[in-house]
Motif scaffolding. Sequence first.
Motif, PDB file in Angstrom:
ATOM      1  N   GLU A 234       4.306 -13.301  23.190  1.00  0.00           N
ATOM      2  CA  GLU A 234       4.836 -13.015  24.520  1.00  0.00           C
ATOM      3  C   GLU A 234       6.358 -13.076  24.472  1.00  0.00           C
ATOM      4  OE1 GLU A 234       5.128 -15.016  28.968  1.00  0.00           O
ATOM      5  OE2 GLU A 234       3.932 -15.998  27.420  1.00  0.00           O
ATOM      6  N   VAL A 235       7.006 -12.088  25.081  1.00  0.00           N
ATOM      7  CA  VAL A 235       8.456 -12.108  25.221  1.00  0.00           C
ATOM      8  C   VAL A 235       8.757 -12.932  26.471  1.00  0.00           C
ATOM      9  CG1 VAL A 235      10.557 -10.740  25.499  1.00  0.00           C
ATOM     10  CG2 VAL A 235       8.610  -9.797  24.229  1.00  0.00           C
ATOM     11  N   VAL A 236       9.349 -14.096  26.287  1.00  0.00           N
ATOM     12  CA  VAL A 236       9.653 -14.981  27.405  1.00  0.00           C
ATOM     13  C   VAL A 236      10.993 -14.612  28.030  1.00  0.00           C
ATOM     14  CG1 VAL A 236      10.085 -17.379  28.094  1.00  0.00           C
ATOM     15  CG2 VAL A 236       8.276 -16.852  26.449  1.00  0.00           C
ATOM     16  N   ASP A 237      12.006 -14.358  27.188  1.00  0.00           N
ATOM     17  CA  ASP A 237      13.334 -14.018  27.701  1.00  0.00           C
ATOM     18  C   ASP A 237      14.177 -13.436  26.571  1.00  0.00           C
ATOM     19  OD1 ASP A 237      15.324 -13.809  29.638  1.00  0.00           O
ATOM     20  OD2 ASP A 237      16.007 -15.871  29.433  1.00  0.00           O
ATOM     21  N   VAL A 238      15.162 -12.629  26.957  1.00  0.00           N
ATOM     22  CA  VAL A 238      16.165 -12.116  26.036  1.00  0.00           C
ATOM     23  C   VAL A 238      17.505 -12.276  26.725  1.00  0.00           C
ATOM     24  CG1 VAL A 238      17.061 -10.093  24.806  1.00  0.00           C
ATOM     25  CG2 VAL A 238      14.586 -10.436  24.987  1.00  0.00           C
ATOM     26  N   GLU A 239      18.509 -12.727  25.990  1.00  0.00           N
ATOM     27  CA  GLU A 239      19.848 -12.855  26.571  1.00  0.00           C
ATOM     28  C   GLU A 239      20.895 -12.440  25.553  1.00  0.00           C
ATOM     29  OE1 GLU A 239      20.244 -16.961  27.764  1.00  0.00           O
ATOM     30  OE2 GLU A 239      20.457 -17.659  25.718  1.00  0.00           O
ATOM     31  N   PHE A 240      21.997 -11.910  26.065  1.00  0.00           N
ATOM     32  CA  PHE A 240      23.161 -11.578  25.244  1.00  0.00           C
ATOM     33  C   PHE A 240      24.322 -12.314  25.883  1.00  0.00           C
ATOM     34  CE2 PHE A 240      26.782  -8.974  23.876  1.00  0.00           C
ATOM     35  CZ  PHE A 240      26.534  -8.906  22.513  1.00  0.00           C
ATOM     36  N   VAL A 241      24.807 -13.357  25.207  1.00  0.00           N
ATOM     37  CA  VAL A 241      25.815 -14.236  25.793  1.00  0.00           C
ATOM     38  C   VAL A 241      26.941 -14.500  24.805  1.00  0.00           C
ATOM     39  CG1 VAL A 241      24.198 -15.396  27.365  1.00  0.00           C
ATOM     40  CG2 VAL A 241      24.538 -16.315  25.074  1.00  0.00           C
TER      41      VAL A 241
ATOM     42  N   GLU B 152      31.783 -16.489  20.119  1.00  0.00           N
ATOM     43  CA  GLU B 152      30.786 -15.699  19.381  1.00  0.00           C
ATOM     44  C   GLU B 152      29.769 -15.116  20.363  1.00  0.00           C
ATOM     45  OE1 GLU B 152      30.532 -15.119  16.138  1.00  0.00           O
ATOM     46  OE2 GLU B 152      31.965 -16.548  15.321  1.00  0.00           O
ATOM     47  N   TYR B 153      29.331 -13.889  20.085  1.00  0.00           N
ATOM     48  CA  TYR B 153      28.238 -13.298  20.862  1.00  0.00           C
ATOM     49  C   TYR B 153      26.911 -13.657  20.202  1.00  0.00           C
ATOM     50  CZ  TYR B 153      31.357 -10.407  23.677  1.00  0.00           C
ATOM     51  OH  TYR B 153      32.302  -9.971  24.555  1.00  0.00           O
ATOM     52  N   TYR B 154      25.902 -13.925  21.041  1.00  0.00           N
ATOM     53  CA  TYR B 154      24.565 -14.234  20.564  1.00  0.00           C
ATOM     54  C   TYR B 154      23.568 -13.326  21.270  1.00  0.00           C
ATOM     55  CZ  TYR B 154      26.406 -18.575  18.627  1.00  0.00           C
ATOM     56  OH  TYR B 154      27.106 -19.485  17.900  1.00  0.00           O
ATOM     57  N   LEU B 155      22.676 -12.725  20.500  1.00  0.00           N
ATOM     58  CA  LEU B 155      21.526 -12.025  21.045  1.00  0.00           C
ATOM     59  C   LEU B 155      20.348 -12.942  20.760  1.00  0.00           C
ATOM     60  CD1 LEU B 155      20.151  -9.551  22.309  1.00  0.00           C
ATOM     61  CD2 LEU B 155      19.943  -8.606  19.995  1.00  0.00           C
ATOM     62  N   ARG B 156      19.784 -13.500  21.837  1.00  0.00           N
ATOM     63  CA  ARG B 156      18.701 -14.470  21.689  1.00  0.00           C
ATOM     64  C   ARG B 156      17.417 -13.917  22.282  1.00  0.00           C
ATOM     65  NH1 ARG B 156      22.654 -18.798  23.521  1.00  0.00           N
ATOM     66  NH2 ARG B 156      23.387 -19.660  21.549  1.00  0.00           N
ATOM     67  N   ALA B 157      16.359 -14.058  21.527  1.00  0.00           N
ATOM     68  CA  ALA B 157      15.031 -13.681  21.996  1.00  0.00           C
ATOM     69  C   ALA B 157      14.167 -14.932  21.972  1.00  0.00           C
ATOM     70  CB  ALA B 157      14.435 -12.608  21.093  1.00  0.00           C
ATOM     71  N   TYR B 158      13.596 -15.261  23.115  1.00  0.00           N
ATOM     72  CA  TYR B 158      12.696 -16.402  23.230  1.00  0.00           C
ATOM     73  C   TYR B 158      11.276 -15.856  23.310  1.00  0.00           C
ATOM     74  CZ  TYR B 158      16.978 -18.910  24.355  1.00  0.00           C
ATOM     75  OH  TYR B 158      18.242 -19.439  24.318  1.00  0.00           O
ATOM     76  N   CYS B 159      10.434 -16.278  22.375  1.00  0.00           N
ATOM     77  CA  CYS B 159       9.075 -15.761  22.284  1.00  0.00           C
ATOM     78  C   CYS B 159       8.093 -16.929  22.217  1.00  0.00           C
ATOM     79  CB  CYS B 159       8.924 -14.898  21.037  1.00  0.00           C
ATOM     80  SG  CYS B 159      10.102 -13.530  20.961  1.00  0.00           S
ATOM     81  N   ASP B 160       6.858 -16.649  22.628  1.00  0.00           N
ATOM     82  CA  ASP B 160       5.821 -17.676  22.598  1.00  0.00           C
ATOM     83  C   ASP B 160       4.494 -16.991  22.297  1.00  0.00           C
ATOM     84  OD1 ASP B 160       4.783 -20.219  22.695  1.00  0.00           O
ATOM     85  OD2 ASP B 160       5.183 -20.543  24.821  1.00  0.00           O
ATOM     86  N   MET B 161       3.481 -17.772  21.999  1.00  0.00           N
ATOM     87  CA  MET B 161       2.142 -17.231  21.804  1.00  0.00           C
ATOM     88  C   MET B 161       1.127 -18.317  22.118  1.00  0.00           C
ATOM     89  SD  MET B 161       1.879 -16.943  17.599  1.00  0.00           S
ATOM     90  CE  MET B 161       2.661 -15.374  17.632  1.00  0.00           C
TER      91      MET B 161
END
Length: 166
Positions: A37-44, A49-58
């Motif tokens: 499951e895609v819980v969240d994605v953020e670009f901060v 520094e820039y971060y592309l973060r993907a939070y996933c679960d199952m």
Amino acid sequence: MGPLFYAYERIEMSKSETYVKRTEEFLEKLSGELEFEVVDVEFVKEAGEYYLRAYCDMEGGIGIEDCAEISRRLSDWLDENDFIDEGYILEVSSPGLGRALKKDKDFLRELGKEVELKLYKPREGVKDFEGVLKSFDGENITIETEDKDEVFTKKEIANIRLKIDF
């Protein structure tokens, strides 16, 4: 200088929103194949520094190997499509114990669990509430506190997350 700064800031937000949207779309397709499951994605931007973060679960929790596989597939796709102008660090992880609830599916999934929420503006002098997430109808969130049921609109809430008990 004020209006120019605002316009620049808005352009940056639009780019960030585009990065997040395209990444979420890819991850949603990939989630069907790898069953997560895609819980969240953020670009901060943090500490320069820039971060592309993907939070996933199952189901049953996501492991390091699962995150590594998602990260490999996402990284390959990002390299192929090359749509992010800035240099960034890619992170794929679980949302953690005290995960923030942001999307409708988050509220529905976590019904019956203890949450902590912070309001933008105090209600009767109080900005912080905690209790059991009792219901969600798409706009209104009901929390069962020790005293009574409190109903909040999504617009009132600055932050709501699962409560962590130690």
